[in-house]
Scaffold this motif. Structure first.
Motif, mmCIF file in Angstrom:
data_model
loop_
_atom_site.group_PDB
_atom_site.id
_atom_site.type_symbol
_atom_site.label_atom_id
_atom_site.label_comp_id
_atom_site.label_asym_id
_atom_site.label_seq_id
_atom_site.Cartn_x
_atom_site.Cartn_y
_atom_site.Cartn_z
ATOM 1 N N THR A 249 22.492 5.321 -25.565
ATOM 2 C CA THR A 249 22.121 3.962 -25.968
ATOM 3 C C THR A 249 22.650 2.932 -24.976
ATOM 4 O O THR A 249 23.577 3.215 -24.205
ATOM 5 N N ASP A 250 22.079 1.744 -24.992
ATOM 6 C CA ASP A 250 22.556 0.654 -24.131
ATOM 7 C C ASP A 250 24.012 0.329 -24.430
ATOM 8 O O ASP A 250 24.785 0.010 -23.511
ATOM 9 N N ASP A 251 24.396 0.408 -25.698
ATOM 10 C CA ASP A 251 25.789 0.127 -26.069
ATOM 11 C C ASP A 251 26.742 1.146 -25.452
ATOM 12 O O ASP A 251 27.840 0.783 -25.017
ATOM 13 N N GLU A 252 26.316 2.402 -25.421
ATOM 14 C CA GLU A 252 27.163 3.438 -24.818
ATOM 15 C C GLU A 252 27.325 3.205 -23.318
ATOM 16 O O GLU A 252 28.406 3.394 -22.764
ATOM 17 N N VAL A 253 26.226 2.814 -22.675
ATOM 18 C CA VAL A 253 26.280 2.548 -21.231
ATOM 19 C C VAL A 253 27.198 1.362 -20.943
ATOM 20 O O VAL A 253 28.041 1.416 -20.039
ATOM 21 N N LYS A 254 27.050 0.295 -21.725
ATOM 22 C CA LYS A 254 27.878 -0.899 -21.519
ATOM 23 C C LYS A 254 29.341 -0.590 -21.782
ATOM 24 O O LYS A 254 30.229 -1.046 -21.053
ATOM 25 N N SER A 255 29.604 0.201 -22.802
ATOM 26 C CA SER A 255 30.973 0.579 -23.133
ATOM 27 C C SER A 255 31.593 1.396 -21.998
ATOM 28 O O SER A 255 32.753 1.185 -21.624
ATOM 29 N N TYR A 256 30.794 2.300 -21.442
ATOM 30 C CA TYR A 256 31.271 3.109 -20.318
ATOM 31 C C TYR A 256 31.604 2.214 -19.129
ATOM 32 O O TYR A 256 32.641 2.384 -18.481
ATOM 33 N N TYR A 257 30.716 1.255 -18.846
ATOM 34 C CA TYR A 257 30.953 0.339 -17.727
ATOM 35 C C TYR A 257 32.251 -0.436 -17.916
ATOM 36 O O TYR A 257 33.073 -0.535 -16.985
ATOM 37 N N GLU A 258 32.457 -0.977 -19.095
ATOM 38 C CA GLU A 258 33.642 -1.801 -19.348
ATOM 39 C C GLU A 258 34.924 -0.976 -19.259
ATOM 40 O O GLU A 258 35.953 -1.470 -18.788
ATOM 41 N N GLU A 259 34.863 0.278 -19.686
ATOM 42 C CA GLU A 259 36.040 1.140 -19.622
ATOM 43 C C GLU A 259 36.344 1.611 -18.197
ATOM 44 O O GLU A 259 37.482 1.980 -17.887
ATOM 45 N N ASN A 260 35.327 1.593 -17.346
ATOM 46 C CA ASN A 260 35.488 2.108 -15.977
ATOM 47 C C ASN A 260 35.106 1.069 -14.922
ATOM 48 O O ASN A 260 34.692 1.426 -13.815
ATOM 49 N N LYS B 243 36.573 -0.804 -12.823
ATOM 50 C CA LYS B 243 37.156 -0.750 -11.475
ATOM 51 C C LYS B 243 36.388 0.194 -10.556
ATOM 52 O O LYS B 243 36.351 -0.006 -9.343
ATOM 53 N N ASN B 244 35.784 1.223 -11.144
ATOM 54 C CA ASN B 244 35.026 2.180 -10.341
ATOM 55 C C ASN B 244 33.749 1.578 -9.761
ATOM 56 O O ASN B 244 33.178 2.126 -8.814
ATOM 57 N N PHE B 245 33.298 0.460 -10.350
ATOM 58 C CA PHE B 245 32.064 -0.169 -9.897
ATOM 59 C C PHE B 245 32.322 -1.397 -9.019
ATOM 60 O O PHE B 245 31.403 -1.909 -8.386
ATOM 61 N N ASP B 246 33.570 -1.859 -9.000
ATOM 62 C CA ASP B 246 33.931 -2.952 -8.100
ATOM 63 C C ASP B 246 33.892 -2.442 -6.658
ATOM 64 O O ASP B 246 34.138 -1.267 -6.394
ATOM 65 N N THR B 247 33.579 -3.323 -5.739
ATOM 66 C CA THR B 247 33.550 -2.957 -4.318
ATOM 67 C C THR B 247 34.856 -3.385 -3.666
ATOM 68 O O THR B 247 35.160 -4.579 -3.595
ATOM 69 N N PRO B 248 35.676 -2.452 -3.192
ATOM 70 C CA PRO B 248 36.942 -2.834 -2.560
ATOM 71 C C PRO B 248 36.725 -3.372 -1.149
ATOM 72 O O PRO B 248 35.650 -3.162 -0.554
ATOM 73 N N GLU B 249 37.706 -4.062 -0.637
ATOM 74 C CA GLU B 249 37.642 -4.503 0.758
ATOM 75 C C GLU B 249 37.507 -3.273 1.646
ATOM 76 O O GLU B 249 38.137 -2.241 1.417
ATOM 77 N N SER B 250 36.655 -3.382 2.660
ATOM 78 C CA SER B 250 36.471 -2.247 3.568
ATOM 79 C C SER B 250 36.308 -2.736 4.992
ATOM 80 O O SER B 250 35.900 -3.880 5.234
ATOM 81 N N ILE B 251 36.647 -1.867 5.913
ATOM 82 C CA ILE B 251 36.505 -2.199 7.332
ATOM 83 C C ILE B 251 35.833 -1.029 8.029
ATOM 84 O O ILE B 251 36.143 0.134 7.765
ATOM 85 N N GLU B 252 34.877 -1.347 8.882
ATOM 86 C CA GLU B 252 34.177 -0.317 9.649
ATOM 87 C C GLU B 252 34.904 -0.118 10.968
ATOM 88 O O GLU B 252 35.168 -1.084 11.692
ATOM 89 N N VAL B 253 35.251 1.128 11.258
ATOM 90 C CA VAL B 253 36.037 1.390 12.454
ATOM 91 C C VAL B 253 35.510 2.589 13.235
ATOM 92 O O VAL B 253 34.822 3.452 12.691
ATOM 93 N N GLU C 187 34.370 -8.050 2.490
ATOM 94 C CA GLU C 187 35.345 -8.508 1.507
ATOM 95 C C GLU C 187 35.179 -7.754 0.195
ATOM 96 O O GLU C 187 34.120 -7.221 -0.099
ATOM 97 N N ALA C 188 36.248 -7.712 -0.576
ATOM 98 C CA ALA C 188 36.180 -7.097 -1.906
ATOM 99 C C ALA C 188 35.209 -7.890 -2.778
ATOM 100 O O ALA C 188 35.106 -9.114 -2.657
ATOM 101 N N LYS C 189 34.491 -7.185 -3.648
ATOM 102 C CA LYS C 189 33.528 -7.839 -4.523
ATOM 103 C C LYS C 189 33.615 -7.251 -5.926
ATOM 104 O O LYS C 189 33.558 -6.032 -6.108
ATOM 105 N N GLU C 190 33.757 -8.136 -6.918
ATOM 106 C CA GLU C 190 33.829 -7.684 -8.304
ATOM 107 C C GLU C 190 32.424 -7.397 -8.816
ATOM 108 O O GLU C 190 31.489 -8.150 -8.568
ATOM 109 N N SER C 191 32.279 -6.303 -9.521
ATOM 110 C CA SER C 191 30.957 -5.908 -10.012
ATOM 111 C C SER C 191 30.557 -6.695 -11.256
ATOM 112 O O SER C 191 31.398 -7.306 -11.922
ATOM 113 N N THR C 192 29.265 -6.667 -11.570
ATOM 114 C CA THR C 192 28.756 -7.212 -12.834
ATOM 115 C C THR C 192 27.995 -6.089 -13.531
ATOM 116 O O THR C 192 27.525 -5.136 -12.891
ATOM 117 N N TYR C 193 27.861 -6.206 -14.829
ATOM 118 C CA TYR C 193 27.183 -5.149 -15.586
ATOM 119 C C TYR C 193 25.719 -5.019 -15.162
ATOM 120 O O TYR C 193 25.206 -3.910 -14.996
#
Length: 315
Positions: free
Chosen positions: A161-172, A174-184, A272-278
């Motif tokens: 269900t959509d509620d299950e998906v949203k609940s999973y996103y909210e619990e996890n 940080k896994n969907f946020d984009t951390p700062e990264s550098i190409e080297v 740059e680091a970027k915070e995710s949205t649902y």
């Protein structure tokens, strides 16, 4: 640089720990399948010419013989039930996939193999891991095909269900946020004298990529001009990471010493680091939530599925 060091270096170059865990888990399953194959092979030999097999000697201890018949009995006693269950389960999965018209494309299998290769530092790294487990690429592909069939079959049966998906996103989240990264890119050499020679050439205006191809001992990246791609915090050894994130785009580091040798690092891009949205992460969250549910419900699902088939075992 030894093969062991190369493998360690490759693991740190943009890989994710979870991918490695999954790969190891799948290879472990195939190790069991390899044992299964040995049991079945011995069973086939015994069935075809029992008296001959019984008399064959596989080892001696101070002249006392150990026969193939004894080896077979031991294998069946230790691994027989679980090995046979694995084979039965595979046949059930194949039959159910045929019944429900679930197909696996060669391209899907090839994509998974490519992920394995990346996880093990390239084609040769994967080949070595398989050989160490007594397996072949064909074994791995067969296992991948079965896993994909399971995922596709279970995805048809699991309602998310959509509620299950949203609940999973909210619990996890940080896994969907984009951390700062550098190409080297980097050039790795074994001694400081060579590193200084390369650095002098760079300061004199010579091309970084060409020098990487000529001097770098990191065989996984040298041919690509030393390109490592984007890295995030925690992926590389701390000395490398500290030097890399201190660079501005276009800058080249001084000599950086790690356990793998002496590096010269070039920064080619930065994010740059970027915070995710649902809304942005909804499809990814759905896939991840489904994968988690497949994993947690597999045992119950497969036992219910097997109940639909007429299974008789004689072991």
């Amino acid at each position: 640089m030894s093969n062991e060091q190369n493998n360690g270096q490759n693991e740190q170059q943009g890989q994710h720990a979870e991918e490695k865990k999954m790969s190891n888990k799948k290879l472990s399953k195939k190790m069991i399948a390899g044992i299964t194959a040995s049991v079945i092979l011995l069973a086939a030999i015994a069935g075809g010419s029992y008296a001959y097999v019984k008399s064959q000697t596989v080892a001696t201890v101070d002249g006392e013989r150990i026969t193939k018949d004894e080896l077979y009995d031991t294998l069946v006693g230790v691994y027989g039930a679980s090995a046979l269950d694995s084979l039965v389960t595979k046949v059930v999965i194949d039959k159910e996939a045929d019944k429900r018209d679930v197909k696996v494309k060669d391209s899907e299998i090839d994509d998974e193999v490519a992920t394995y290769e990346e996880s093990y530092g390239g084609e040769e790294g994967l080949k070595s891991a398989l050989e160490a487990s007594g397996l072949t690429l064909a074994d791995l592909k067969e296992d991948i095909e079965t896993n994909i069939k399971i995922e596709k079959l279970m995805a048809k049966d699991i309602k998310l269900t959509d509620d299950e998906v949203k609940s999973y996103y909210e619990e996890n989240k940080k896994n969907f946020d984009t951390p700062e990264s550098i190409e080297v890119s980097h050039i790795l050499v074994e001694d400081e004298k060579t590193a200084q020679k390369v650095l002098d050439k760079l300061n004199a205006g010579e091309d970084f990529a060409e020098l990487a191809k000529e001097y770098s001992t990191d065989t996984a990246t040298a041919a690509k001009g030393g390109e490592l791609g984007f890295i995030t915090s925690g992926e590389m050894v701390k000395e490398f990471e500290k030097a890399a994130f201190a660079l501005k785009v276009g800058e080249i580091s001084d000599i950086v010493k790690t356990d793998y040798g002496y590096h010269i690092i070039k920064a080619t891009d930065h994010k740059e680091a970027k915070e995710s949205t649902y809304e942005e992460s909804k499809e990814q969250a759905k896939e991840a939530a489904l994968a988690e549910k497949i994993s947690s419900e597999y045992s119950t699902w497969v036992e219910k599925l097997k109940a639909d088939y007429d299974i008789k075992t004689k072991l």
